[in-house]
Design a protein around this motif. Structure first.
Motif, PDB file in Angstrom:
ATOM      1  N   LYS A 188       0.833  -1.207   0.000  1.00 51.80           N
ATOM      2  CA  LYS A 188       0.000   0.000   0.000  1.00 51.80           C
ATOM      3  C   LYS A 188       0.868   1.258   0.000  1.00 51.80           C
ATOM      4  O   LYS A 188       0.604   2.208  -0.749  1.00 51.80           O
TER       5      LYS A 188
ATOM      6  N   ARG B 192      -4.311  -3.691  -7.887  1.00 53.38           N
ATOM      7  CA  ARG B 192      -5.605  -3.101  -7.523  1.00 53.38           C
ATOM      8  C   ARG B 192      -5.469  -1.611  -7.197  1.00 53.38           C
ATOM      9  O   ARG B 192      -6.297  -0.793  -7.625  1.00 53.38           O
TER      10      ARG B 192
ATOM     11  N   GLU C 180     -12.643 -13.244  -6.886  1.00 58.02           N
ATOM     12  CA  GLU C 180     -13.591 -12.867  -5.835  1.00 58.02           C
ATOM     13  C   GLU C 180     -13.019 -13.136  -4.450  1.00 58.02           C
ATOM     14  O   GLU C 180     -13.215 -12.339  -3.520  1.00 58.02           O
TER      15      GLU C 180
ATOM     16  N   GLU D 117     -10.331 -10.364  -3.837  1.00 57.31           N
ATOM     17  CA  GLU D 117     -10.960  -9.074  -3.576  1.00 57.31           C
ATOM     18  C   GLU D 117     -11.597  -9.035  -2.187  1.00 57.31           C
ATOM     19  O   GLU D 117     -11.488  -8.031  -1.466  1.00 57.31           O
ATOM     20  N   SER D 118     -12.238 -10.119  -1.813  1.00 59.54           N
ATOM     21  CA  SER D 118     -12.867 -10.206  -0.489  1.00 59.54           C
ATOM     22  C   SER D 118     -11.826 -10.113   0.619  1.00 59.54           C
ATOM     23  O   SER D 118     -12.010  -9.403   1.622  1.00 59.54           O
TER      24      SER D 118
ATOM     25  N   LEU E 136      -8.750  -8.749   0.455  1.00 63.46           N
ATOM     26  CA  LEU E 136      -8.145  -7.440   0.489  1.00 63.46           C
ATOM     27  C   LEU E 136      -9.095  -6.406   1.087  1.00 63.46           C
ATOM     28  O   LEU E 136      -8.671  -5.534   1.862  1.00 63.46           O
ATOM     29  N   SER E 137     -10.357  -6.512   0.746  1.00 60.73           N
ATOM     30  CA  SER E 137     -11.355  -5.589   1.302  1.00 60.73           C
ATOM     31  C   SER E 137     -11.493  -5.776   2.809  1.00 60.73           C
ATOM     32  O   SER E 137     -11.584  -4.803   3.578  1.00 60.73           O
ATOM     33  N   ALA E 138     -11.483  -7.041   3.246  1.00 61.17           N
ATOM     34  CA  ALA E 138     -11.627  -7.334   4.673  1.00 61.17           C
ATOM     35  C   ALA E 138     -10.459  -6.761   5.478  1.00 61.17           C
ATOM     36  O   ALA E 138     -10.606  -6.435   6.660  1.00 61.17           O
TER      37      ALA E 138
ATOM     38  N   GLY F 132      -8.996  -3.990   4.756  1.00 53.72           N
ATOM     39  CA  GLY F 132      -9.020  -2.546   4.648  1.00 53.72           C
ATOM     40  C   GLY F 132      -8.366  -1.965   3.424  1.00 53.72           C
ATOM     41  O   GLY F 132      -8.064  -0.764   3.359  1.00 53.72           O
ATOM     42  N   TYR F 133      -8.146  -2.797   2.407  1.00 53.87           N
ATOM     43  CA  TYR F 133      -7.514  -2.315   1.186  1.00 53.87           C
ATOM     44  C   TYR F 133      -8.489  -2.262   0.014  1.00 53.87           C
ATOM     45  O   TYR F 133      -8.141  -2.002  -1.088  1.00 53.87           O
TER      46      TYR F 133
END
Length: 320
Positions: A96, A146, A309, A312-313, A315-317, A319-320
């Motif tokens: 990040k 991403r 999927e 993405e799940s 990375l989102s979890a 906080g990215y």
């Protein structure tokens, strides 16, 4: 040259590609090469640097690694604008930070070469709790991609743009077993699984990720590339352990021979710079610029979708 080299480690320069001759002027282009401090990554930076790039980010884990690499690169391209990008792909926080640096310093991003990787390491976890090889080779690159995608999309919308992503994979992806991607074990060290199979899983993920990127972002030309078996430090850990994988690789190398880094970098350089209308979006290429079907698992659209999927799940979890 070993008698089996042309079969086990083939180099079919289909397009007679020569970097000095065929890489076009890269004026104003912003380029990122992960693992740019050694092996094929360093050779890739060196060759691109000869063609007037706007800026190349050489991503490496430390300033010292960058400093060592830049000595040789600067000799070949003394006027190139090459910037150190600190990047540890086994840490999502580091990824990040690296992406934020690129985005903050540039209004565009034209070329991302996801080159870095580790091979057949002993069991372990990344800082974020993923199996070490999968977390480094796939998750780190997936997050970097991403975070850079919005800038790359904006660049792709500009006239005469040519935005590309190259995921460096391996023919080793063909050694996957079972489901190909062991989703239920990706947050474990996978101690009971052969490290070579775990490496194959991560390299399969690189191909599937490229195929899905091409499908979801068709304005960006995304490919995956196998460099061939190259004389580099990638396999050093495997040799040091001296288990079955290391012994097998030594026998393979004695039969097949190894490419120089100059030969090994050809395919990713070709995918990054060859005439756009002659490079197929989502395709997997082998040395040097020859399309290859890859394994059956690498062509599994449902597996590619599931991996996308899942990634993405995750990375989102986080906080990215």
């Amino acid at each position: 040259m070993p008698l089996l080299a042309s079969f086990l480690n083939p180099l079919d320069n289909t397009h007679n590609f020569e970097p000095d001759k065929h890489i076009p002027d890269l004026a104003d282009k912003v380029i990122i090469v992960t693992g740019g401090n050694s092996g094929c990554g360093k050779e890739t930076v060196l060759q691109l640097a000869k063609h007037n790039p706007g800026r190349i980010y050489l991503a490496a884990r430390s300033q010292a690694k960058f400093d060592d690499a830049i000595k040789e690169i600067s000799t070949a391209a003394p006027d190139a604008n090459i910037t150190f990008l600190e990047l540890d792909l086994s840490s999502l926080a580091s990824v990040k930070q690296a992406a934020e640096k690129v985005v903050s310093e540039n209004s565009r991003c034209d070329l991302l070469i996801n080159n870095a990787g580790i091979m057949a390491h002993p069991p372990g976890l990344t800082a974020d709790g993923y199996e070490l090889q999968f977390g480094t080779n796939h998750m780190g690159h997936a997050l970097l991609t991403r975070l850079l995608l919005p800038t790359m999309q904006r660049t792709a919308s500009q006239p005469d743009s040519d935005v590309r992503i190259v995921n460096v994979s391996s023919a080793g992806h063909m050694f996957v077993t079972g489901p190909g991607i062991y989703f239920d074990q990706l947050k474990t060290p996978m101690e009971s699984t052969n490290p070579g199979v775990i490496y194959a899983q991560s390299k399969l993920a690189n191909i599937l990720h490229a195929r899905e990127l091409a499908k979801r972002y068709p304005e960006i030309l995304t490919t995956s590339a196998h460099p061939g078996r190259v004389e580099s430090n990638l396999a050093n850990v495997m040799f040091d352990v001296n288990g079955f994988n290391g012994r097998f690789q030594r026998v393979f190398d004695s039969l097949a021979g190894q490419f120089t880094v100059q030969q090994g970098a050809l395919t990713q350089l070709w995918a990054a710079t060859w005439k756009r209308d002659e490079v197929k979006n989502g395709a997997y290429y082998v040395p040097a610029g020859k399309e290859n079907a890859g394994s059956k698992k690498s062509r599994d659209a449902e597996l590619a979708k599931k991996l996308w999927e899942w990634t993405e799940s995750e990375l989102s979890a986080k906080g990215y």
